[in-house]
Enzyme design. Structure first.
Site, PDB file in Angstrom:
ATOM      1  CG  HIS A 205      -4.518  -0.475  -0.393  1.00 52.47           C
ATOM      2  ND1 HIS A 205      -5.482  -0.795  -1.312  1.00 52.47           N
ATOM      3  CD2 HIS A 205      -4.639   0.859  -0.183  1.00 52.47           C
ATOM      4  CE1 HIS A 205      -6.142   0.282  -1.653  1.00 52.47           C
ATOM      5  NE2 HIS A 205      -5.666   1.314  -0.980  1.00 52.47           N
TER       6      HIS A 205
HETATM    7  C1  UD1 Z   1      -3.293   6.235   0.002  1.00 48.51           C
HETATM    8  C2  UD1 Z   1      -4.710   6.773   0.153  1.00 48.51           C
HETATM    9  C3  UD1 Z   1      -5.719   5.675  -0.190  1.00 48.51           C
HETATM   10  C4  UD1 Z   1      -5.435   5.074  -1.529  1.00 48.51           C
HETATM   11  C5  UD1 Z   1      -4.006   4.573  -1.573  1.00 48.51           C
HETATM   12  C6  UD1 Z   1      -3.654   3.975  -2.911  1.00 48.51           C
HETATM   13  C7  UD1 Z   1      -4.911   8.493   1.933  1.00 48.51           C
HETATM   14  C8  UD1 Z   1      -5.485   8.774   3.250  1.00 48.51           C
HETATM   15  N1  UD1 Z   1      -4.980   7.216   1.513  1.00 48.51           N
HETATM   16  O1  UD1 Z   1      -3.110   5.236   0.996  1.00 48.51           O
HETATM   17  O2  UD1 Z   1      -7.001   6.252  -0.206  1.00 48.51           O
HETATM   18  O3  UD1 Z   1      -6.323   3.992  -1.763  1.00 48.51           O
HETATM   19  O4  UD1 Z   1      -3.148   5.702  -1.301  1.00 48.51           O
HETATM   20  O5  UD1 Z   1      -2.395   3.448  -2.934  1.00 48.51           O
HETATM   21  O6  UD1 Z   1      -4.418   9.389   1.285  1.00 48.51           O
HETATM   22  N2  UD1 Z   1       4.779   4.030   0.577  1.00 48.51           N
HETATM   23  C9  UD1 Z   1       5.851   3.618  -0.178  1.00 48.51           C
HETATM   24  N3  UD1 Z   1       6.028   4.206  -1.395  1.00 48.51           N
HETATM   25  C10 UD1 Z   1       5.204   5.163  -1.880  1.00 48.51           C
HETATM   26  C11 UD1 Z   1       4.128   5.589  -1.079  1.00 48.51           C
HETATM   27  C12 UD1 Z   1       3.913   5.007   0.149  1.00 48.51           C
HETATM   28  O7  UD1 Z   1       6.619   2.747   0.209  1.00 48.51           O
HETATM   29  O8  UD1 Z   1       5.434   5.648  -3.010  1.00 48.51           O
HETATM   30  C13 UD1 Z   1       4.533   3.378   1.896  1.00 48.51           C
HETATM   31  C14 UD1 Z   1       5.012   4.208   3.026  1.00 48.51           C
HETATM   32  O9  UD1 Z   1       5.650   3.401   3.957  1.00 48.51           O
HETATM   33  C15 UD1 Z   1       3.730   4.761   3.636  1.00 48.51           C
HETATM   34  C16 UD1 Z   1       2.694   3.700   3.275  1.00 48.51           C
HETATM   35  O10 UD1 Z   1       3.144   3.150   2.029  1.00 48.51           O
HETATM   36  O11 UD1 Z   1       3.846   4.967   4.991  1.00 48.51           O
HETATM   37  C17 UD1 Z   1       1.316   4.264   3.111  1.00 48.51           C
HETATM   38  O12 UD1 Z   1       1.321   5.369   2.197  1.00 48.51           O
HETATM   39  P1  UD1 Z   1       0.286   6.598   2.384  1.00 48.51           P
HETATM   40  O13 UD1 Z   1       0.452   7.592   1.303  1.00 48.51           O
HETATM   41  O14 UD1 Z   1       0.353   7.098   3.773  1.00 48.51           O
HETATM   42  O15 UD1 Z   1      -1.134   5.931   2.241  1.00 48.51           O
HETATM   43  P2  UD1 Z   1      -1.671   4.697   1.393  1.00 48.51           P
HETATM   44  O16 UD1 Z   1      -1.879   3.556   2.307  1.00 48.51           O
HETATM   45  O17 UD1 Z   1      -0.841   4.472   0.170  1.00 48.51           O
END
Ligand code: UD1
Length: 359
Positions: A205
């Site tokens: 991821h």
């Molecule tokens: C975040 C952390 C990363 C961690 C990961 C675990 C940062 C910079 N990164 O990355 O270190 O390894 O979490 O999962 O904080 N989304 C959903 N549902 C959710 C949350 C997110 O659909 O409940 C989708 C959204 O479209 C979002 C994307 O996932 O834009 C990324 O989520 P985000 O919180 O920005 O970062 P992660 O890639 O999850």
């Protein structure tokens, strides 16, 4: 003492759970739990609270997703009034996600002492958003708890005074050891029709791996080759799911079994039963070390070097040939037995609370 604990994203929840348990044993410490809402899906958040017995957050900032700047700014804006109202003696943040630095920055600007759990880890790769979050959070923290010796060394080199640093072990491993027996009862192998040690697990991821079409295509193609030999179970993160769909990268379900993000217990059972794990996660490098399952990390670096030096982890990068030859070596029985790093014994949270009470 009133302590405000922050949790925001999936990898935070298993670090916060044992801390709350340890704090509850001391009536003189009053915990307040704030969920930033960085992760908000039931499968990325709610399920973990339920399975790990984390109490309902006292406050949920419900920030949701956004660009780094938008998400970080939104957390800060919504966290400040909570801090002004709650007036805690200290704020405790864990890990390296955007919620960690956002809440840490708000705390120190309001003169509230900041505690960082999992301090000092460094990949020395500033392209990783988490590396920036780690460096910044550590530089403003008052008490820094390290999970492995490299963290202590890194902080000392950066000029952090020794008296602020405490090597206490790994709170994520506290949670793993506490839930191992319960995870044994998970029915995930039956549900996915898998046989013990006859399948691999993959989780990918990181932006560096999934935000580039060529890299993600190469990783998927090598996972398909591995899938010819042993099915690869791939619980898919929302970010990876979006990228695969937008680039129309196809999958053969006979070789790669996609699942939704799994709960903690099912995932623990899956990893402990796998013949090998291929990942770019940080925490999974640690969990496989404890479980003594061979781990191939699809990155060029790790902020958790003790998993490579002591544990069962190997850095293999993203070159398909290197990944495949590392996989084949594991299948031929060239398995790194690995040992358990110091203080990864299930008592890290207790050590942290002892230090906090002495302060
Ligand atoms: C975040 C952390 C990363 C961690 C990961 C675990 C940062 C910079 N990164 O990355 O270190 O390894 O979490 O999962 O904080 N989304 C959903 N549902 C959710 C949350 C997110 O659909 O409940 C989708 C959204 O479209 C979002 C994307 O996932 O834009 C990324 O989520 P985000 O919180 O920005 O970062 P992660 O890639 O999850």
């Amino acid at each position: 003492m009133k302590i405000l604990l922050v949790a925001g994203a999936r990898p935070n929840f298993m670090k916060i759970a044992p801390l709350i348990d340890a704090i509850k044993k001391h009536p003189s410490i009053h915990p307040v739990l704030v969920h930033t809402g960085q992760h908000y899906d039931e499968k990325m958040s709610g399920l973990f609270f339920h399975e790990l017995g984390i109490p309902e957050p006292d406050v949920n900032l419900e920030v949701g997703s956004g660009s780094h700047a938008v998400q970080t700014a939104e957390i800060m804006t919504r966290f400040e009034p909570v801090l002004l109202e709650q007036k805690p003696d200290c704020v405790l943040v864990v890990g390296d996600v955007n919620s960690t630095i956002a809440c840490g920055l708000v705390a120190v600007k309001l003169g509230v002492r900041l505690i960082h759990v999992e301090a000092g880890l460094r990949s020395f790769d500033r392209d990783m958003p988490e590396e920036i979050n780690r460096i910044l959070t550590d530089s403003i923290s008052d008490i820094l708890f390290c999970s492995e010796p490299s963290g202590v060394g890194n902080l000392l080199k950066e000029g952090v005074p020794e008296e602020k640093i405490h090597l206490v072990g790994n709170v994520m491993i506290d949670t793993l050891l506490r839930h191992r027996d319960k995870a044994e009862k998970s029915l995930i192998l039956d549900d996915l029709q898998l046989r013990e040690k006859k399948f691999a697990v993959a989780t990918i991821h990181r932006p560096a791996n999934v935000d580039d079409e060529g890299t993600l295509t190469r990783i998927m193609s090598v996972l398909h080759v591995i899938g010819n030999d042993a099915p690869v179970v791939f619980p898919i993160h929302p970010r990876t799911k979006q990228r695969l769909a937008s680039w129309n990268i196809k999958n053969d379900p006979e070789k790669i079994i996609f699942t939704d993000p799994l709960g903690y217990l099912d995932f623990l059972k899956l990893v402990s039963s796998a013949c090998v794990v291929l990942t770019d996660s940080g925490g999974i490098q640690e969990e496989t070390t404890i479980l003594k399952v061979p781990c191939l990390t699809l990155r060029e670096n790790t902020e958790r070097p003790c998993t490579v030096e002591i544990g069962s982890n190997q850095l293999v990068g993203t070159d398909p040939e290197k990944i495949l030859s590392a996989y084949q070596a594991v299948q031929r029985g060239k398995i790194k037995a690995g040992n358990i790093p110091p203080l990864w014994d299930g008592n890290a949270a207790e050590r942290i609370v002892t230090v906090l009470r002495n302060h």
